[in-house]
Design an enzyme around this catalytic site. Structure first.
Site, PDB file in Angstrom:
ATOM      1  N   GLU A   1      -3.794   0.684  -6.158  1.00  0.00           N
ATOM      2  CA  GLU A   1      -2.916  -0.212  -6.543  1.00  0.00           C
ATOM      3  C   GLU A   1      -2.782  -0.265  -7.917  1.00  0.00           C
ATOM      4  O   GLU A   1      -3.666   0.255  -8.771  1.00  0.00           O
ATOM      5  CB  GLU A   1      -3.357  -1.734  -5.995  1.00  0.00           C
ATOM      6  CG  GLU A   1      -2.273  -2.613  -5.922  1.00  0.00           C
ATOM      7  CD  GLU A   1      -1.003  -2.314  -5.358  1.00  0.00           C
ATOM      8  OE1 GLU A   1      -0.037  -2.061  -6.120  1.00  0.00           O
ATOM      9  OE2 GLU A   1      -1.222  -2.384  -4.264  1.00  0.00           O
TER      10      GLU A   1
ATOM     11  N   CYS B   1       0.729  -1.203  -0.032  1.00  0.00           N
ATOM     12  CA  CYS B   1      -0.062   0.020  -0.007  1.00  0.00           C
ATOM     13  C   CYS B   1       1.065   1.138  -0.087  1.00  0.00           C
ATOM     14  O   CYS B   1       1.608   1.462   0.864  1.00  0.00           O
ATOM     15  CB  CYS B   1      -0.963   0.047   1.174  1.00  0.00           C
ATOM     16  SG  CYS B   1      -1.917   1.415   1.199  1.00  0.00           S
TER      17      CYS B   1
END
Length: 230
Positions: free
Chosen positions: A105, A2
């Site tokens: 992402e 992340c």
């Protein structure tokens, strides 16, 4: 992992979900938060959870070298929190929640990186498991910092990446921050927890000029993947 997320939340939104105490304040909306940026973090206080600005990228309290030599600590692997010197002390007693509107992402397609935006399927803010630290620089100035805990992706998320943030239910927030057995919460989120869409490649950059609400607008037709079972 992340490495980029969003925080466009109000004090009132967080207060409805957590035992938030302290003086209300206006929170600046952020649509492209990158490592070393300042983020809002929920940590335990004497009367409840406090919302505190911190540096994204944990600095252990014992760090003596220049910050330029610090390894990337914006994520911490759930599997090794109790072992890694960088994180084990914070895991014991300095756990926190990073409230987030969503996170990004990337996948690859024909030589280009495609950004995807992930947010909760029910529209509520996400409660990302985190750790925090207090460090003093050589001049004695205090700096608070935090990291986001990541674990193995669930089957739905694995189509995009093999890792994902540890997503807590807001009802488990107090347990994570001050409970005796937090490791029981280090599990992948259910497949139905998140929704996803592709967004503009502008999010691939970071900086003041690339931090606005249009970054999370849907980029129709670019690399969309259906939900499992659709």
């Amino acid at each position: 992992m992340c490495g980029r997320f969003t925080q466009h939340l109000s004090w009132a939104e967080i207060r409805r979900l957590a035992d938030l105490v302290g003086q209300p304040r206006n929170l600046a909306p952020r649509y492209n938060v990158a490592p070393t940026d300042a983020i809002e973090v929920l940590r335990a206080g004497p009367s409840g959870l406090e919302l505190t600005p911190m540096r994204w990228g944990l600095i252990p309290y014992w760090w003596k070298k220049p910050l330029q030599e610090l390894p990337s600590c914006f994520n911490a692997r759930a599997e090794t929190l109790s072992e890694k010197p960088m994180f084990r002390d914070a895991f014991k007693s300095r756990r926190c929640i990073v409230p987030a509107s969503g996170f990004y992402e990337w996948t690859s397609e024909k030589g280009r990186k495609i950004p995807h935006y992930f947010s909760s399927a029910d529209g509520l803010p996400l409660a990302l498991a985190g750790l925090w630290e207090q460090w003093r620089d050589p001049n004695g100035q205090q700096l608070l910092s935090a990291t986001i805990v990541v674990g193995a992706a669930n089957p739905w998320m694995s189509r995009f990446h093999d890792r994902m943030p540890i997503l807590l239910s807001w009802s488990d927030a107090e347990h994570w921050v001050s409970g005796d057995d937090p490791a029981t919460l280090l599990r992948p989120a259910p497949d139905e927890a998140l929704q996803e869409w592709t967004v503009s490649t502008r999010v691939n950059r970071s900086g003041v000029g690339d931090d606005d609400p249009t970054l999370i607008d849907r980029a129709e037709g670019e690399g969309l993947l259906p939900r499992l079972g659709a």
